[in-house]
Scaffold this active site. Structure first.
Site, PDB file in Angstrom:
ATOM      1  NE  ARG A   1     -13.758 -11.963 -11.635  1.00 26.60           N
ATOM      2  CZ  ARG A   1     -12.463 -11.952 -11.376  1.00 26.60           C
ATOM      3  NH1 ARG A   1     -11.950 -10.948 -10.699  1.00 26.60           N
ATOM      4  NH2 ARG A   1     -11.692 -12.928 -11.782  1.00 26.60           N
TER       5      ARG A   1
ATOM      6  CG  ASN B   1       0.974   3.492  -5.814  1.00 27.53           C
ATOM      7  OD1 ASN B   1       1.219   4.544  -6.398  1.00 27.53           O
ATOM      8  ND2 ASN B   1       1.636   2.361  -6.055  1.00 27.53           N
TER       9      ASN B   1
ATOM     10  CG  MET C   1      -2.098  -8.061  -6.371  1.00 26.79           C
ATOM     11  SD  MET C   1      -1.252  -7.100  -7.637  1.00 26.79           S
ATOM     12  CE  MET C   1      -0.349  -8.407  -8.476  1.00 26.79           C
ATOM     13  NE  ARG C   2      -7.855 -11.669  -5.527  1.00 21.30           N
ATOM     14  CZ  ARG C   2      -7.467 -12.927  -5.373  1.00 21.30           C
ATOM     15  NH1 ARG C   2      -7.544 -13.782  -6.377  1.00 21.30           N
ATOM     16  NH2 ARG C   2      -6.990 -13.343  -4.219  1.00 21.30           N
TER      17      ARG C   2
ATOM     18  CG  HIS D   1       0.517  -1.409 -15.559  1.00 19.60           C
ATOM     19  ND1 HIS D   1       0.239  -2.696 -15.138  1.00 19.60           N
ATOM     20  CD2 HIS D   1       1.508  -1.517 -16.479  1.00 19.60           C
ATOM     21  CE1 HIS D   1       1.012  -3.540 -15.790  1.00 19.60           C
ATOM     22  NE2 HIS D   1       1.785  -2.853 -16.612  1.00 19.60           N
TER      23      HIS D   1
ATOM     24  N   GLY E   1       0.771  -1.249   0.000  1.00 19.23           N
ATOM     25  CA  GLY E   1       0.000   0.000   0.000  1.00 19.23           C
ATOM     26  C   GLY E   1       0.794   1.287   0.000  1.00 19.23           C
TER      27      GLY E   1
ATOM     28  CD  GLU F   1       4.015   2.342  -9.395  1.00 21.99           C
ATOM     29  OE1 GLU F   1       3.024   2.063  -8.709  1.00 21.99           O
ATOM     30  OE2 GLU F   1       4.893   1.512  -9.678  1.00 21.99           O
TER      31      GLU F   1
ATOM     32  CG  ASP G   1      -2.896  -3.856 -16.778  1.00 22.51           C
ATOM     33  OD1 ASP G   1      -3.481  -3.338 -15.816  1.00 22.51           O
ATOM     34  OD2 ASP G   1      -2.107  -4.812 -16.665  1.00 22.51           O
TER      35      ASP G   1
HETATM   36  C1  GRF Z   1       2.598  -0.851  -7.819  1.00 18.58           C
HETATM   37  O1  GRF Z   1       3.807  -1.029  -8.493  1.00 18.58           O
HETATM   38  C2  GRF Z   1       1.465  -0.644  -8.764  1.00 18.58           C
HETATM   39  O2  GRF Z   1       1.835   0.022  -9.921  1.00 18.58           O
HETATM   40  C3  GRF Z   1       1.049  -2.047  -9.087  1.00 18.58           C
HETATM   41  O3  GRF Z   1       1.184  -2.761  -7.882  1.00 18.58           O
HETATM   42  C4  GRF Z   1       2.175  -2.123  -7.087  1.00 18.58           C
HETATM   43  C5  GRF Z   1       1.538  -1.818  -5.774  1.00 18.58           C
HETATM   44  O4  GRF Z   1       2.463  -1.266  -4.875  1.00 18.58           O
HETATM   45  N1  GRF Z   1      -0.282  -2.090  -9.630  1.00 18.58           N
HETATM   46  P1  GRF Z   1       1.960  -0.629  -3.527  1.00 18.58           P
HETATM   47  O5  GRF Z   1       1.146  -1.716  -2.806  1.00 18.58           O
HETATM   48  O6  GRF Z   1       1.121   0.556  -3.830  1.00 18.58           O
HETATM   49  O7  GRF Z   1       3.196  -0.288  -2.766  1.00 18.58           O
END
Ligand code: GRF
Length: 268
Positions: A125, A75, A150-151, A169, A73, A234, A205
């Site tokens: 789902r 991001n 991741m889904r 991404h 987490g 990011e 994506d």
């Molecule tokens: C990031 O690299 C994002 O681009 C990808 O998964 C990763 C997640 O990283 N979709 P974080 O959990 O936000 O550190």
């Protein structure tokens, strides 16, 4: 303590109705232009009033975000920090994970944000997304940010938030979609990679791109060092994209996103 009440309100972009039958606020911040006809996307926005201890109602106009995570987490943290510093006019209302011990949930709890785990069950789902939509709507979320979730997103979530789900991404899409994008890019031998924030569509994506940031690949890079530098970008890109969408400056034209005016992202 925060009491929550529906109330009539009007803001720059929204009109809310006090009756119980029309609680949703109508607004059209993201326009979708598909070839000839212009179709405006409307999403429900619930207006929350917070009641401080003296009982006086204080209007809260911040946009509400829901963030979906499966892992560490960082991001999510960048989004929470951008909200806290006022760089984006929003607050994270709820964080949802499919993984009980995702560190992203802990980050949310530390920040006093609702953190919900909806355990993933294979082949379920629709049920997972139905519950996620319930939690997101209950928290008043108008925009959903996938941050290391991741889904694959299915119809239930997509239909509940049309043109209101973003993903980040770690590559310059459409190159290197899917898993391990940084490693894919490094192994391919590209000289420039980066990250992409895009609207989520049924094609994995491949949704319309809002923001991209480039990162040079150095001679002595490994896949890991490249990933580390991409991650820094990011964190900037996600806040920038959220700001653009929430401030109504994104217009989806076919598969392109036209950006109206300057980014306007406040720097700290
Ligand atoms: C990031 O690299 C994002 O681009 C990808 O998964 C990763 C997640 O990283 N979709 P974080 O959990 O936000 O550190």
């Amino acid at each position: 303590m925060r009491a929550i009440a529906f109330a009539g309100c009007a803001s720059r972009y929204s009109i809310c109705f006090p009756s119980t039958t029309s609680r949703a606020c109508m607004y059209s911040r993201t326009l979708r232009l598909i070839h000839k006809p212009v179709i405006c996307s409307y999403s429900p926005r619930l207006c929350y009033n917070s009641l401080p201890e003296d009982g006086a109602a204080v209007a809260k106009n911040k946009h509400k975000l829901g963030v979906l995570v499966s892992g560490r987490g960082t991001n999510l943290q960048a989004i929470m920090d951008a909200c806290a510093s006022g760089r984006i006019d929003a607050e994270v209302a709820v964080v949802i994970s499919d993984i009980a011990d995702a560190y992203g949930l802990q980050r949310a709890r530390k920040a006093g944000i609702e953190a919900a785990c909806i355990p993933w069950q294979k082949g379920r789902r629709k049920a997972w997304e139905t519950e996620a939509v319930r939690v997101l709507k209950k928290a008043g979320c108008e925009l959903v940010c996938l941050a290391g979730f991741m889904r694959v997103v299915g119809k239930t979530l997509m239909n509940a938030f049309p043109d209101r789900i973003l993903n980040i991404h770690p590559a310059l899409l459409p190159s290197f979609p899917g898993l391990h994008a940084q490693e894919q890019a490094w192994e391919w031998g590209v000289k420039v990679s980066g990250c992409t924030v895009h609207f989520v569509t049924p094609d994995l994506d491949m949704g319309p791109i809002i923001v991209q940031k480039a990162v040079r690949v150095e001679e002595d890079d490994t896949a890991d060092t490249l990933a580390d530098r991409i991650l820094v970008e990011e964190h900037k890109a996600y806040a920038e994209a959220i700001d653009l969408v929430l401030s109504g400056r994104t217009v989806i034209e076919g598969r392109k996103v036209r950006i109206l005016g300057e980014s306007g992202l406040k720097t700290s």
